[in-house]
Design a protein around this motif. Structure first.
Motif, PDB file in Angstrom:
ATOM      1  N   ASP A 174       0.822  -1.196  -0.141  1.00  0.00           N
ATOM      2  CA  ASP A 174       0.079   0.318   0.082  1.00  0.00           C
ATOM      3  C   ASP A 174       0.465   1.003   0.315  1.00  0.00           C
ATOM      4  OD1 ASP A 174       0.824  -0.602   2.610  1.00  0.00           O
ATOM      5  OD2 ASP A 174      -0.649   0.034   3.276  1.00  0.00           O
ATOM      6  N   ARG A 175       1.938   1.306  -0.240  1.00  0.00           N
ATOM      7  CA  ARG A 175       3.130   2.504  -0.284  1.00  0.00           C
ATOM      8  C   ARG A 175       3.085   2.708  -1.770  1.00  0.00           C
ATOM      9  NH1 ARG A 175       9.062   0.253   1.467  1.00  0.00           N
ATOM     10  NH2 ARG A 175       9.235   2.310   1.440  1.00  0.00           N
ATOM     11  N   GLU A 176       2.039   4.158  -1.786  1.00  0.00           N
ATOM     12  CA  GLU A 176       1.997   4.652  -3.031  1.00  0.00           C
ATOM     13  C   GLU A 176       3.375   5.735  -2.833  1.00  0.00           C
ATOM     14  OE1 GLU A 176      -2.126   4.396  -4.561  1.00  0.00           O
ATOM     15  OE2 GLU A 176      -1.798   5.289  -2.764  1.00  0.00           O
ATOM     16  N   LEU A 177       3.723   6.243  -4.313  1.00  0.00           N
ATOM     17  CA  LEU A 177       4.906   7.117  -5.167  1.00  0.00           C
ATOM     18  C   LEU A 177       4.092   7.153  -6.142  1.00  0.00           C
ATOM     19  CD1 LEU A 177       8.926   6.819  -5.454  1.00  0.00           C
ATOM     20  CD2 LEU A 177       6.841   7.795  -7.298  1.00  0.00           C
ATOM     21  N   LEU A 178       3.998   8.733  -5.840  1.00  0.00           N
ATOM     22  CA  LEU A 178       3.446   9.780  -7.259  1.00  0.00           C
ATOM     23  C   LEU A 178       4.511  10.557  -7.973  1.00  0.00           C
ATOM     24  CD1 LEU A 178       1.023  10.969  -8.853  1.00  0.00           C
ATOM     25  CD2 LEU A 178       1.035  12.840  -7.305  1.00  0.00           C
ATOM     26  N   GLU A 193       3.493   7.566   0.289  1.00  0.00           N
ATOM     27  CA  GLU A 193       4.647   8.045   1.025  1.00  0.00           C
ATOM     28  C   GLU A 193       5.492   8.992   0.517  1.00  0.00           C
ATOM     29  OE1 GLU A 193       7.436   5.282   2.994  1.00  0.00           O
ATOM     30  OE2 GLU A 193       6.059   4.752   3.358  1.00  0.00           O
ATOM     31  N   VAL A 194       5.781   9.140  -0.832  1.00  0.00           N
ATOM     32  CA  VAL A 194       6.545   9.818  -1.748  1.00  0.00           C
ATOM     33  C   VAL A 194       6.193  10.524  -2.864  1.00  0.00           C
ATOM     34  CG1 VAL A 194       8.867   9.972  -2.310  1.00  0.00           C
ATOM     35  CG2 VAL A 194       8.419   8.288  -0.948  1.00  0.00           C
ATOM     36  N   VAL A 195       6.451  11.733  -2.729  1.00  0.00           N
ATOM     37  CA  VAL A 195       6.262  12.666  -4.674  1.00  0.00           C
ATOM     38  C   VAL A 195       7.403  13.347  -5.368  1.00  0.00           C
ATOM     39  CG1 VAL A 195       5.022  14.775  -5.380  1.00  0.00           C
ATOM     40  CG2 VAL A 195       3.939  13.169  -3.334  1.00  0.00           C
ATOM     41  N   VAL A 196       7.312  12.915  -6.007  1.00  0.00           N
ATOM     42  CA  VAL A 196       8.702  12.646  -7.038  1.00  0.00           C
ATOM     43  C   VAL A 196       8.089  13.854  -7.663  1.00  0.00           C
ATOM     44  CG1 VAL A 196      10.841  11.421  -8.603  1.00  0.00           C
ATOM     45  CG2 VAL A 196       9.982  10.537  -6.535  1.00  0.00           C
ATOM     46  N   ALA A 197       8.668  14.454  -7.833  1.00  0.00           N
ATOM     47  CA  ALA A 197       8.250  16.164  -8.990  1.00  0.00           C
ATOM     48  C   ALA A 197       9.473  16.867  -9.198  1.00  0.00           C
ATOM     49  CB  ALA A 197       7.237  17.642  -8.092  1.00  0.00           C
ATOM     50  N   GLU A 198       9.115  17.468 -10.586  1.00  0.00           N
ATOM     51  CA  GLU A 198      10.572  18.932 -11.545  1.00  0.00           C
ATOM     52  C   GLU A 198      10.261  19.747 -10.793  1.00  0.00           C
ATOM     53  OE1 GLU A 198       9.405  16.996 -15.105  1.00  0.00           O
ATOM     54  OE2 GLU A 198       9.937  15.617 -15.573  1.00  0.00           O
TER      55      GLU A 198
END
Length: 128
Positions: free
Chosen positions: A3-7, A48-53
């Motif tokens: 259930d660990r999500e990363l956007l 849990e994590v968001v990676v964004a430019e």
């Protein structure tokens, strides 16, 4: 673990596809290509994590960059996601203003290496 999500918000690209790395790190990945799509997704998910430019555009009237709208959304929904920012070195000064208002887990400058992304993800697992 499932259930660990990363956007991953990929608006410009120009770096390796990190999806396999995200998945190896135990995340279910959602990729979007605009802040609006990210905001809509965040209404229904708690990553849990968001990676964004990060990019700055003189067309933005009320903010410095694309990132502020995304970070404001995380704050509005009280989401404790760890944010990893991908940025061109020339914008680092601008990012300082953003960092004063919003917490960031890691800032990776272009060219983005797989090892630095991996280290940022491992840092999250060490904390959480």
């Amino acid at each position: 673990m499932e259930d660990r999500e990363l956007l991953a918000l990929v608006e410009l690209g120009g770096y390796p596809n990190f999806v396999p790395l995200y998945q190896q790190s135990g995340y279910r990945v959602e990729m979007v290509n605009s802040v609006r799509k990210a905001q809509a997704w965040l209404k229904r998910h708690r990553p849990e994590v968001v990676v964004a430019e990060y990019y700055a555009d003189p067309q933005f009237r009320d903010r410095i960059s694309n990132l502020e709208s995304l970070l404001a959304t995380l704050q509005r929904y009280d989401l404790a996601a760890k944010v990893i920012v991908l940025i061109d070195k020339k914008y680092l000064d601008n990012l300082e203003k953003v960092k004063q208002r919003y917490p960031l887990h890691a800032v990776l400058t272009f060219p983005i290496e797989t090892t630095s992304m991996q280290a940022a993800l491992e840092g999250i697992q060490d904390v959480g």
